[in-house]
Design an enzyme around this catalytic site. Structure first.
Site, PDB file in Angstrom:
ATOM      1  NE  ARG A  28      -2.242   1.286   3.528  1.00 47.61           N
ATOM      2  CZ  ARG A  28      -2.322   0.664   4.714  1.00 47.61           C
ATOM      3  NH1 ARG A  28      -3.117  -0.369   4.883  1.00 47.61           N
ATOM      4  NH2 ARG A  28      -1.616   1.062   5.742  1.00 47.61           N
TER       5      ARG A  28
ATOM      6  CE1 TYR B 128     -15.706  15.524 -13.984  1.00 50.64           C
ATOM      7  CE2 TYR B 128     -15.033  14.985 -11.751  1.00 50.64           C
ATOM      8  CZ  TYR B 128     -15.456  14.589 -13.006  1.00 50.64           C
ATOM      9  OH  TYR B 128     -15.609  13.255 -13.261  1.00 50.64           O
TER      10      TYR B 128
ATOM     11  CG  ASP C  33      -9.246  19.431 -12.194  1.00 52.54           C
ATOM     12  OD1 ASP C  33      -8.488  19.053 -13.115  1.00 52.54           O
ATOM     13  OD2 ASP C  33     -10.266  18.803 -11.851  1.00 52.54           O
TER      14      ASP C  33
ATOM     15  CE  LYS D  43     -11.688  12.454 -17.438  1.00 50.14           C
ATOM     16  NZ  LYS D  43     -12.047  13.538 -16.569  1.00 50.14           N
TER      17      LYS D  43
HETATM   18  C1  LIG Z   1     -12.793  13.486 -15.325  1.00 44.44           C
HETATM   19  C2  LIG Z   1     -12.407  14.625 -14.497  1.00 44.44           C
HETATM   20  C3  LIG Z   1     -12.077  14.452 -13.161  1.00 44.44           C
HETATM   21  C4  LIG Z   1     -12.257  13.141 -12.438  1.00 44.44           C
HETATM   22  O1  LIG Z   1     -11.425  12.129 -12.901  1.00 44.44           O
HETATM   23  P1  LIG Z   1     -11.811  10.591 -12.738  1.00 44.44           P
HETATM   24  O2  LIG Z   1     -10.547   9.907 -13.039  1.00 44.44           O
HETATM   25  O3  LIG Z   1     -12.917  10.351 -13.705  1.00 44.44           O
HETATM   26  O4  LIG Z   1     -12.256  10.393 -11.317  1.00 44.44           O
HETATM   27  C5  LIG Z   1     -11.622  15.548 -12.462  1.00 44.44           C
HETATM   28  N1  LIG Z   1     -11.511  16.755 -13.025  1.00 44.44           N
HETATM   29  C6  LIG Z   1     -11.838  16.968 -14.305  1.00 44.44           C
HETATM   30  C7  LIG Z   1     -11.694  18.333 -14.877  1.00 44.44           C
HETATM   31  C8  LIG Z   1     -12.315  15.907 -15.077  1.00 44.44           C
HETATM   32  O5  LIG Z   1     -12.688  16.137 -16.339  1.00 44.44           O
END
Ligand SMILES: *Cc1c(COP(=O)(O)O)cnc(C)c1O
Length: 383
Positions: free
Chosen positions: A50, A103, A175, A200
């Site tokens: 972990r 988001y 973010d 992403k």
């Molecule tokens: C998709 C997304 C997230 C969350 O990511 P996950 O891996 O789907 O939990 C956070 N911030 C933005 C801007 C996103 O588009």
């Protein structure tokens, strides 16, 4: 070293592993100590599954290099990275400022979970800039930013927000998913923590969930401790795939940039489209700040149709050949979904007559993508 060199090599230590280029996928829970002395000293870098393995350390190291951070903490999804980063700094009685363009699941976490533990959440207009200073109270612990904003692509002035925050000892998080960490370096602009949904662009192939929290020196230990205490860890195959995706982020992002702008310009020329939200377009309200703070644009942006009739829009959406209707983005393929930004805004206005859309321009040839969109708009017009 430049980014393309870094993402090619960072985190790889071939001669720790027989000269093999990529780090091995270590499946590990138990890790043995060779002696009692070593067990008591607890100085081994690899102690328990972990707590990390050479597989996870490789991705952390590479992300730290890309984001120009002090250290990176991994999380099993982008949302987990966000919730870990936010949780690290707040306690009952604290106040936090969150951009109204964030988001939606981030918003839900703040409203449903942080509030439950007695943290007061206040949303602010994404375009506030240095004016954020007026909202900072004695008990404000952090400012959450996202640039450009989800769905509406508003470009925030992060350096101005960071400056105002630091004058009052407040931590600033962002973010940074949209830029992939490739087109923007928030830590160079005074932001303390850059969070990404690595799901992403880092992973880049629509197959793995992953999050990264890249921290400056002042914040790293706190985030690391907090996420360890929550028991956060990632599976080794996923970490391996994220690292593999990262190796090609440069060529992918450069293509997303070029293709995204081409498709955005084409959409702008269409009579069915009333507005395109893409900061690289010269008439976008965020263009000047985007140009100052980013070195490129990813493949994700928004546009607004004149049309708002669901049946007519379905005539387009239900028969697209190349644009899939799916959440997430940042993979190699194009996506198109409707969005409703007005549903999740409380501190700023968002008004449009027609249906708002979000498009991800993938790595396909733009001639084919435009032909697919054109056929879709024509189906909509005829419906
Ligand atoms: C998709 C997304 C997230 C969350 O990511 P996950 O891996 O789907 O939990 C956070 N911030 C933005 C801007 C996103 O588009």
């Amino acid at each position: 070293m430049k980014d393309n060199t870094k993402v090619t090599h960072a985190g790889n230590h071939p001669f720790d592993n027989h000269g093999i280029v990529n780090p091995p996928v270590y499946h590990a829970s138990t890790v043995l100590s060779p002696t009692l002395e070593a067990r008591i000293a607890r100085t081994a870098k690899v102690r328990y599954g972990r707590a990390g393995t050479p597989t996870t350390f490789a991705l952390e190291e590479a992300m730290t290099a890309l984001e120009r951070a002090h250290g990176t903490v991994l999380a099993p999804s982008g949302l987990a990275a966000i919730t870990m980063a936010l949780s690290a700094f707040v306690e009952t009685g604290d106040h936090i400022l969150v951009t109204d363009s964030t988001y939606t699941p981030t918003r839900n976490f703040a409203n449903n979970t942080l509030s439950k533990f007695g943290v007061e959440v206040e949303y602010y207009d994404p375009m506030i800039g240095a004016g954020i200073s007026n909202l900072i109270r004695d008990n404000t612990r952090l400012i959450w930013t996202e640039c450009p904003g989800s769905q509406t692509f508003d470009v925030q002035d992060l350096p101005a927000i960071a400056k105002a925050a630091h004058e009052k000892g407040v931590v600033v998080l962002t973010d940074n998913t949209w830029s992939g960490g490739y087109f923007r370096k928030p830590l160079d602009e005074g932001v303390d923590i850059s969070v990404q949904a690595a799901t992403k662009y880092i992973v880049g192939h629509s197959d793995v969930m992953m999050g990264t929290i890249a921290c400056n020196e002042a914040t790293y230990d706190r985030v690391k401790q907090s996420s360890s205490s929550f028991g956060m860890c990632c599976g080794p195959n996923d970490v391996y795939l994220a690292l593999r995706g990262l190796r090609t982020i440069g060529v992918r992002m450069d293509r997303h940039h070029e293709s995204g702008i081409k498709v955005a310009q084409w959409l702008q020329s269409r009579p069915e489209v009333t507005r395109v939200m893409h900061p690289a377009l010269p008439d976008d309200p965020g263009h000047e700040i985007w140009k100052r703070d980013f070195t490129g644009a990813s493949g994700l942006f928004g546009f607004v149709l004149k049309e708002s009739d669901t049946n007519k829009i379905a005539a387009m959406m239900d028969h697209m050949e190349l644009h899939g209707m799916g959440s997430s983005w940042g993979g190699y393929e194009s996506l198109l979904i409707p969005s409703w930004p007005e549903r999740s805004r409380t501190a700023s206005e968002w008004e449009t007559e027609g249906q708002c859309m979000r498009i991800h321009v993938g790595l396909e040839d733009t001639d084919d993508l435009i032909a697919d969109l054109e056929a879709g708009l024509e189906r909509m017009n005829k419906a």
